[in-house]
Scaffold this active site. Structure first.
Site, PDB file in Angstrom:
ATOM      1  N   LYS A  22      92.099  98.233  89.611  1.00  0.00           N
ATOM      2  CA  LYS A  22      91.141  99.433  89.965  1.00  0.00           C
ATOM      3  C   LYS A  22      89.853  98.681  89.552  1.00  0.00           C
ATOM      4  O   LYS A  22      88.887  99.048  90.421  1.00  0.00           O
ATOM      5  CB  LYS A  22      91.303 100.525  89.049  1.00  0.00           C
ATOM      6  CG  LYS A  22      90.295 101.661  88.818  1.00  0.00           C
ATOM      7  CD  LYS A  22      90.800 102.789  87.935  1.00  0.00           C
ATOM      8  CE  LYS A  22      89.514 103.600  87.537  1.00  0.00           C
ATOM      9  NZ  LYS A  22      88.405 103.008  86.749  1.00  0.00           N
ATOM     10  N   ASN A  23      89.584  98.280  88.471  1.00  0.00           N
ATOM     11  CA  ASN A  23      88.283  97.870  87.995  1.00  0.00           C
ATOM     12  C   ASN A  23      87.813  96.804  89.019  1.00  0.00           C
ATOM     13  O   ASN A  23      86.447  96.882  89.302  1.00  0.00           O
ATOM     14  CB  ASN A  23      88.428  97.299  86.510  1.00  0.00           C
ATOM     15  CG  ASN A  23      88.676  98.629  85.472  1.00  0.00           C
ATOM     16  OD1 ASN A  23      88.259  99.759  85.955  1.00  0.00           O
ATOM     17  ND2 ASN A  23      88.992  98.265  84.420  1.00  0.00           N
ATOM     18  N   ARG A  97      81.809 106.956  88.253  1.00  0.00           N
ATOM     19  CA  ARG A  97      80.958 106.270  87.409  1.00  0.00           C
ATOM     20  C   ARG A  97      80.870 104.731  88.206  1.00  0.00           C
ATOM     21  O   ARG A  97      79.528 104.083  88.181  1.00  0.00           O
ATOM     22  CB  ARG A  97      81.860 105.760  86.103  1.00  0.00           C
ATOM     23  CG  ARG A  97      80.945 105.011  84.947  1.00  0.00           C
ATOM     24  CD  ARG A  97      81.163 105.017  83.860  1.00  0.00           C
ATOM     25  NE  ARG A  97      80.263 104.237  82.894  1.00  0.00           N
ATOM     26  CZ  ARG A  97      79.291 104.676  82.247  1.00  0.00           C
ATOM     27  NH1 ARG A  97      78.825 105.927  82.759  1.00  0.00           N
ATOM     28  NH2 ARG A  97      78.318 103.964  81.765  1.00  0.00           N
ATOM     29  N   ASP A 121      85.216 108.691  82.657  1.00  0.00           N
ATOM     30  CA  ASP A 121      85.737 109.030  81.436  1.00  0.00           C
ATOM     31  C   ASP A 121      84.709 109.580  80.246  1.00  0.00           C
ATOM     32  O   ASP A 121      83.898 108.933  80.257  1.00  0.00           O
ATOM     33  CB  ASP A 121      86.670 108.014  80.776  1.00  0.00           C
ATOM     34  CG  ASP A 121      87.890 107.915  81.764  1.00  0.00           C
ATOM     35  OD1 ASP A 121      88.672 108.869  82.310  1.00  0.00           O
ATOM     36  OD2 ASP A 121      88.410 106.554  81.858  1.00  0.00           O
ATOM     37  N   ASP A 321      91.100  98.993  77.473  1.00  0.00           N
ATOM     38  CA  ASP A 321      92.032 100.077  78.481  1.00  0.00           C
ATOM     39  C   ASP A 321      93.580  99.972  77.973  1.00  0.00           C
ATOM     40  O   ASP A 321      94.200 100.854  78.460  1.00  0.00           O
ATOM     41  CB  ASP A 321      91.717  99.789  79.721  1.00  0.00           C
ATOM     42  CG  ASP A 321      90.488  99.966  80.386  1.00  0.00           C
ATOM     43  OD1 ASP A 321      89.842 100.815  79.798  1.00  0.00           O
ATOM     44  OD2 ASP A 321      90.295  99.476  81.434  1.00  0.00           O
ATOM     45  N   MET A 343      85.023  99.294  70.971  1.00  0.00           N
ATOM     46  CA  MET A 343      83.932  99.480  71.984  1.00  0.00           C
ATOM     47  C   MET A 343      83.888 100.847  72.447  1.00  0.00           C
ATOM     48  O   MET A 343      82.533 101.313  72.987  1.00  0.00           O
ATOM     49  CB  MET A 343      84.711  98.833  73.103  1.00  0.00           C
ATOM     50  CG  MET A 343      84.755  97.219  72.891  1.00  0.00           C
ATOM     51  SD  MET A 343      85.521  96.331  74.126  1.00  0.00           S
ATOM     52  CE  MET A 343      84.280  96.207  75.507  1.00  0.00           C
TER      53      MET A 343
END
Length: 437
Positions: A22-23, A97, A121, A321, A343
């Site tokens: 996804k990223n 985002r 998120d 994640d 983070m």
């Protein structure tokens, strides 16, 4: 609002193929805006966040053709630049985002880029300063309309290469700056750059398009600007976060699962970190084999005997994640674990749902939780939950699949944002999960 109904407590068995990352996909899709030529991308995941971005590209005028499942061509040769200032874009762009990464390519190629304040998120502060400070150092003018929550950068005379030391190694910030710098005049040096595999993939793709980027894989990138970029073909990596999710699922449900074609060289510390919890996994070619942990799994100890601590860090550290997954898996380990989410300060707030299910967790503060493992002597019990974000959502789903009884998870759109057809894929290996509209 969609709902999953899950009958837990059943072992699963079989093979599962990870989706495209996804990223990475969100970065790669924005990069197609850098050229008027055709770009072909393979292994694009069919998930909400990616599909939203493809929709935005279409609205902007990108010609999109689906060749087969996961494979698309994109051609950005006739764009409607007025769309970026429209009310429709303000509405549609604010829901994703990843849309922030449109700005870099548009600024580089057309001299201006605009974006509404993006969503995503709610997992703590995720500043956009790195993006815009990078653009400003490249010579762009920045403005922010506070009332309309709308950002803009303009460089009518083009961008100029420079040296910059990033305040934080932001993955999306680095990606955005790199995409802007590849068409800037002269040389750009980016120090403290993110170096995640997703960013490496983006840089390698841009180099195939004609960019001149060196230092790929390190935190020091050197970029020699070029006049223009051409088309290329690119394949998205398997999603390492999904791979970690399936490892956690196998351990928690005492299931024998093989994860296919994982791309071991891109997994970093993920296998080693799961082994810290006592989870066995084997490399079989490009696959990961997880045997059924019928006797459970025991947390390793540090040499000095102190409590095992698992924390996140920028690559090559352990990805944030997957900390939610590690926390859930630790609830049934033999031994205690300190989960330290450095983070993001709100990512551990879903633990109250796990406590309702019978997990023994002490939330020390917004960043730290101590987990006292049950060693499967006390099974989690089913409950009704609401998914707050993508990673907490998949963690709660894993907990529900291991729990005794029937659980209900609402707001599963959060899970669908990051996991492709997850109910069907889990059903294929024996999960008793039903999607209810």
């Amino acid at each position: 609002m969609g709902t999953f109904q899950i009958e837990g407590g059943h072992a699963l068995k079989g093979e599962i193929q990870p989706q495209g990352a996804k990223n990475e996909a969100l970065q790669i899709l924005c990069a197609v805006l850098l050229t008027p030529e055709k770009v072909t991308i393979h292994n694009i995941p069919d998930i909400l966040d990616v599909n939203k971005l493809i929709h935005l590209l279409k609205q902007l005028g990108v010609k999109v053709e689906k060749l087969k499942k996961g494979t698309y061509t994109f051609q950005a040769n006739e764009l409607d630049l007025n769309y970026l200032k429209s009310e429709k874009f303000k509405e549609e762009g604010s829901g994703l985002r990843g849309s922030i990464m449109i700005v870099g390519p548009m600024l580089a190629r057309f001299g201006h880029g605009y974006i509404p304040r993006p969503g995503g998120d709610k997992i703590g502060r995720r500043r956009l300063d790195t993006h815009f400070e990078g653009f400003i150092k490249l010579g762009a003018d920045f403005r922010y309309n506070k009332e309309e929550r709308f950002y803009g950068v303009e460089a009518p005379n083009g961008l100029k290469g420079t040296y910059m030391l990033l305040e934080e190694a932001s993955v999306t910030g680095t990606a955005n700056i790199v995409m802007a710098a590849v068409l800037a005049k002269g040389q750009t040096t980016i120090y403290n750059a993110a170096c995640e595999p997703y960013l490496q993939q983006l840089c390698n793709m841009l180099n195939r398009m004609g960019a001149k980027i060196s230092g790929v894989g390190s935190n020091l990138l050197e970029i020699e600007g070029v006049e223009s970029l051409g088309g290329c073909t690119h394949t998205v990596l398997p999603d390492m976060v999904e791979i970690g999710s399936w490892i956690g699922l196998a351990a928690m449900t005492k299931s024998e699962i093989t994860i296919k074609n994982v791309g071991w060289e891109h997994l970093g510390l993920i296998p080693a970190t799961f082994r810290k919890l006592g989870i066995q996994l084997e490399q079989r070619g490009e696959d990961i084999y997880i045997p059924a942990h019928t006797d459970g799994y025991e947390v390793q100890s540090f040499i000095d005997g102190s409590i095992m601590s698992i924390s996140d860090a920028p690559w090559p550290g352990f990805t944030p994640d997957l900390l939610s997954i590690m926390l859930v898996v630790a609830t049934q380990a033999k031994g205690d674990v300190l989960i330290h989410q450095k983070m993001f300060e709100s990512r551990l707030f879903f633990v109250d749902k796990l406590i309702d299910m019978g997990a023994k967790i002490i939330l020390c503060d917004p960043h730290r939780a101590t987990v006292i493992g049950h060693d499967f002597k006390s099974q989690l019990k089913a409950t009704t939950m609401v998914s707050p974000d993508i990673r907490a959502g998949i963690s709660l789903l894993i907990a529900a699949l291991s729990a005794k009884g029937t659980s209900v998870i609402h707001n599963i759109e959060q899970i669908d944002r990051g996991y492709e057809n997850i109910d069907e894929r889990l059903q294929a290996i024996g999960a008793r999960i039903k999607r209810i509209s």
